[in-house]
Design a protein around this motif. Structure first.
Motif, PDB file in Angstrom:
ATOM      1  N   THR A 129       0.857  -1.178   0.000  1.00  0.00           N
ATOM      2  CA  THR A 129       0.000   0.000   0.000  1.00  0.00           C
ATOM      3  C   THR A 129       0.897   1.233   0.000  1.00  0.00           C
ATOM      4  OG1 THR A 129      -1.748  -1.135   1.237  1.00  0.00           O
ATOM      5  CG2 THR A 129      -1.756   1.271   1.283  1.00  0.00           C
ATOM      6  N   ARG A 130       0.775   2.070  -1.022  1.00  0.00           N
ATOM      7  CA  ARG A 130       1.610   3.268  -1.097  1.00  0.00           C
ATOM      8  C   ARG A 130       1.123   4.277  -0.051  1.00  0.00           C
ATOM      9  NH1 ARG A 130       4.857   5.287  -5.025  1.00  0.00           N
ATOM     10  NH2 ARG A 130       5.582   3.106  -4.871  1.00  0.00           N
ATOM     11  N   ASP A 145       5.173  -7.138  16.252  1.00  0.00           N
ATOM     12  CA  ASP A 145       4.128  -8.164  16.204  1.00  0.00           C
ATOM     13  C   ASP A 145       4.036  -8.839  14.835  1.00  0.00           C
ATOM     14  OD1 ASP A 145       2.853  -6.336  14.578  1.00  0.00           O
ATOM     15  OD2 ASP A 145       1.148  -5.989  15.921  1.00  0.00           O
ATOM     16  N   ASN A 146       4.916  -8.436  13.900  1.00  0.00           N
ATOM     17  CA  ASN A 146       4.992  -9.017  12.556  1.00  0.00           C
ATOM     18  C   ASN A 146       3.699  -8.873  11.760  1.00  0.00           C
ATOM     19  OD1 ASN A 146       7.678  -9.870  12.685  1.00  0.00           O
ATOM     20  ND2 ASN A 146       7.124 -11.779  13.687  1.00  0.00           N
ATOM     21  N   SER A 147       2.830  -7.965  12.166  1.00  0.00           N
ATOM     22  CA  SER A 147       1.590  -7.769  11.415  1.00  0.00           C
ATOM     23  C   SER A 147       1.831  -6.977  10.141  1.00  0.00           C
ATOM     24  CB  SER A 147       0.542  -7.056  12.275  1.00  0.00           C
ATOM     25  OG  SER A 147       0.961  -5.723  12.580  1.00  0.00           O
ATOM     26  N   ALA A 148       2.816  -6.096  10.151  1.00  0.00           N
ATOM     27  CA  ALA A 148       3.068  -5.247   8.989  1.00  0.00           C
ATOM     28  C   ALA A 148       4.466  -4.654   9.080  1.00  0.00           C
ATOM     29  CB  ALA A 148       2.019  -4.138   8.896  1.00  0.00           C
ATOM     30  N   MET A 149       4.877  -4.035   7.970  1.00  0.00           N
ATOM     31  CA  MET A 149       6.158  -3.344   7.890  1.00  0.00           C
ATOM     32  C   MET A 149       6.029  -2.243   6.854  1.00  0.00           C
ATOM     33  SD  MET A 149       8.368  -6.044   5.581  1.00  0.00           S
ATOM     34  CE  MET A 149       9.331  -4.871   4.631  1.00  0.00           C
ATOM     35  N   PHE A 150       6.948  -1.267   6.884  1.00  0.00           N
ATOM     36  CA  PHE A 150       6.983  -0.294   5.801  1.00  0.00           C
ATOM     37  C   PHE A 150       8.376  -0.271   5.200  1.00  0.00           C
ATOM     38  CE2 PHE A 150       8.040   2.488   9.455  1.00  0.00           C
ATOM     39  CZ  PHE A 150       9.154   3.161   8.972  1.00  0.00           C
ATOM     40  N   SER A 151       8.429   0.073   3.913  1.00  0.00           N
ATOM     41  CA  SER A 151       9.677   0.120   3.170  1.00  0.00           C
ATOM     42  C   SER A 151       9.892   1.509   2.601  1.00  0.00           C
ATOM     43  CB  SER A 151       9.675  -0.903   2.027  1.00  0.00           C
ATOM     44  OG  SER A 151       9.722  -2.220   2.517  1.00  0.00           O
ATOM     45  N   ILE A 152      11.118   1.979   2.669  1.00  0.00           N
ATOM     46  CA  ILE A 152      11.520   3.249   2.064  1.00  0.00           C
ATOM     47  C   ILE A 152      12.364   2.925   0.839  1.00  0.00           C
ATOM     48  CG2 ILE A 152      12.756   5.419   2.403  1.00  0.00           C
ATOM     49  CD1 ILE A 152      12.317   5.057   5.428  1.00  0.00           C
ATOM     50  N   SER A 202       9.848   6.893  -2.076  1.00  0.00           N
ATOM     51  CA  SER A 202       8.502   6.364  -1.865  1.00  0.00           C
ATOM     52  C   SER A 202       8.487   5.490  -0.619  1.00  0.00           C
ATOM     53  CB  SER A 202       8.027   5.559  -3.076  1.00  0.00           C
ATOM     54  OG  SER A 202       8.899   4.483  -3.346  1.00  0.00           O
ATOM     55  N   VAL A 203       7.338   5.492   0.063  1.00  0.00           N
ATOM     56  CA  VAL A 203       7.161   4.685   1.274  1.00  0.00           C
ATOM     57  C   VAL A 203       5.930   3.817   1.091  1.00  0.00           C
ATOM     58  CG1 VAL A 203       6.747   4.723   3.761  1.00  0.00           C
ATOM     59  CG2 VAL A 203       8.279   6.413   2.730  1.00  0.00           C
ATOM     60  N   ASP A 204       6.088   2.503   1.274  1.00  0.00           N
ATOM     61  CA  ASP A 204       5.011   1.535   1.094  1.00  0.00           C
ATOM     62  C   ASP A 204       4.851   0.688   2.336  1.00  0.00           C
ATOM     63  OD1 ASP A 204       4.421   1.945  -1.855  1.00  0.00           O
ATOM     64  OD2 ASP A 204       6.548   1.417  -1.971  1.00  0.00           O
ATOM     65  N   ARG A 205       3.615   0.263   2.572  1.00  0.00           N
ATOM     66  CA  ARG A 205       3.328  -0.627   3.700  1.00  0.00           C
ATOM     67  C   ARG A 205       3.002  -2.023   3.162  1.00  0.00           C
ATOM     68  NH1 ARG A 205      -1.790   1.018   5.924  1.00  0.00           N
ATOM     69  NH2 ARG A 205      -0.739   2.658   7.129  1.00  0.00           N
ATOM     70  N   TYR A 206       3.527  -3.047   3.858  1.00  0.00           N
ATOM     71  CA  TYR A 206       3.238  -4.437   3.529  1.00  0.00           C
ATOM     72  C   TYR A 206       2.552  -5.099   4.726  1.00  0.00           C
ATOM     73  CZ  TYR A 206       6.510  -4.010  -0.406  1.00  0.00           C
ATOM     74  OH  TYR A 206       7.143  -3.625  -1.561  1.00  0.00           O
ATOM     75  N   GLY A 207       1.633  -6.009   4.446  1.00  0.00           N
ATOM     76  CA  GLY A 207       0.993  -6.771   5.503  1.00  0.00           C
ATOM     77  C   GLY A 207      -0.363  -6.228   5.893  1.00  0.00           C
ATOM     78  N   THR A 208      -0.921  -6.819   6.951  1.00  0.00           N
ATOM     79  CA  THR A 208      -2.211  -6.402   7.505  1.00  0.00           C
ATOM     80  C   THR A 208      -1.945  -5.781   8.870  1.00  0.00           C
ATOM     81  OG1 THR A 208      -3.316  -8.241   6.381  1.00  0.00           O
ATOM     82  CG2 THR A 208      -4.537  -7.133   8.147  1.00  0.00           C
ATOM     83  N   LEU A 214      -3.669  -2.668  15.210  1.00  0.00           N
ATOM     84  CA  LEU A 214      -3.880  -1.342  15.780  1.00  0.00           C
ATOM     85  C   LEU A 214      -2.605  -0.794  16.424  1.00  0.00           C
ATOM     86  CD1 LEU A 214      -5.697   1.036  16.453  1.00  0.00           C
ATOM     87  CD2 LEU A 214      -6.483  -0.209  18.494  1.00  0.00           C
ATOM     88  N   PRO A 215      -1.858  -1.609  17.206  1.00  0.00           N
ATOM     89  CA  PRO A 215      -0.594  -1.081  17.747  1.00  0.00           C
ATOM     90  C   PRO A 215       0.370  -0.645  16.645  1.00  0.00           C
ATOM     91  CG  PRO A 215      -1.233  -3.048  18.939  1.00  0.00           C
ATOM     92  CD  PRO A 215      -2.176  -2.939  17.781  1.00  0.00           C
ATOM     93  N   TYR A 216       0.410  -1.398  15.546  1.00  0.00           N
ATOM     94  CA  TYR A 216       1.281  -0.997  14.435  1.00  0.00           C
ATOM     95  C   TYR A 216       0.876   0.370  13.898  1.00  0.00           C
ATOM     96  CZ  TYR A 216       3.380  -0.683   9.835  1.00  0.00           C
ATOM     97  OH  TYR A 216       4.076  -0.232   8.737  1.00  0.00           O
ATOM     98  N   LEU A 217      -0.407   0.559  13.632  1.00  0.00           N
ATOM     99  CA  LEU A 217      -0.877   1.816  13.054  1.00  0.00           C
ATOM    100  C   LEU A 217      -0.589   3.000  13.977  1.00  0.00           C
ATOM    101  CD1 LEU A 217      -4.290   0.667  11.536  1.00  0.00           C
ATOM    102  CD2 LEU A 217      -2.187   1.242  10.304  1.00  0.00           C
ATOM    103  N   LEU A 218      -0.706   2.766  15.288  1.00  0.00           N
ATOM    104  CA  LEU A 218      -0.446   3.850  16.231  1.00  0.00           C
ATOM    105  C   LEU A 218       1.020   4.266  16.207  1.00  0.00           C
ATOM    106  CD1 LEU A 218      -2.579   2.649  19.292  1.00  0.00           C
ATOM    107  CD2 LEU A 218      -3.086   4.546  17.735  1.00  0.00           C
TER     108      LEU A 218
END
Length: 212
Positions: free
Chosen positions: A83-84, A134-141, A149-155, A158-162
């Protein structure tokens, strides 16, 4: 009787040598088990990952070769769809210098808000990852020829999003400092932004407001 003593000595010597070899092999194996080894999680299983600190200094970790039997029987997982989050257009960029500066910044943010919250990782010479604990998601630069560009991978949980927005606001602070602060001439900077518009503030507008 005199000939049996040398034979017995040779047998005993051989047994002692075998025991020494076995002990040395066991010691070596236990030492290998103590070596730190970062295993890529499912979010990055199709990416070539390198410890970020090692990558910044040009050291690449060797991947363990997989057996032919396992590669033939196990299907390759599909590459995750990102997700960009935002893109920062640039007039010019020096990827090597940007990788080092942003890499050190990410290493400094690994323990935000507390110990072990993030794992900084280098996927390539132009891609830096931050994996949440928690390995739910990560972002890449990604440091491209025409911008960042910065993209998010995974699902994301809530703690990740915060916590993601907190880290990305700090990343944008670093990018702003690289592009605009100091007395360096424009052509000597690691990053030159497009003259029209304020790409960094536009990127901030895609994130939740920074906590006060």
């Amino acid at each position: 009787m005199t000939t049996s003593k040398p034979m017995a000595h040779r047998v005993i010597g051989s047994l002692l040598m075998c025991l020494l070899i076995v002990k040395l092999c066991a010691s070596f194996q236990s030492g290998r088990n103590l070596l730190p080894h970062y295993r890529s999680n499912s979010l990055a299983q199709n990416r070539h990952d390198t410890s970020l600190a090692a990558g910044l200094f040009g050291k690449k970790e060797q991947e363990e070769p997989s057996s032919s039997s396992s590669s033939s029987t196990q299907p390759q997982a599909a590459a995750p769809i990102p997700t960009r989050l935002f893109n920062i257009p640039a007039k010019s960029i020096k990827p090597g210098g940007m990788r080092v500066v942003l890499g050190f910044s990410l290493i400094g943010l690994q323990n935000t808000p507390d110990q072990g919250s993030w794992k900084a990782n280098q996927s390539s010479d132009t891609v830096l990852d931050m994996v949440f604990r928690d390995n739910s998601a990560m972002f890449s630069i990604t440091l491209g020829d025409d911008g960042i560009s910065v993209d998010r991978y995974g699902t994301p949980s809530l703690p990740y999003l915060l916590q993601e927005s907190v880290i990305l606001h700090s990343v944008l602070d670093e990018i702003d400092s690289i592009a605009n602060e100091g007395d360096a001439e424009a052509q000597d900077r690691l990053l030159q932004l497009e003259e029209e518009g304020d790409a960094i503030e536009e990127a901030r507008s895609t994130l939740p407001a920074r906590p006060q």
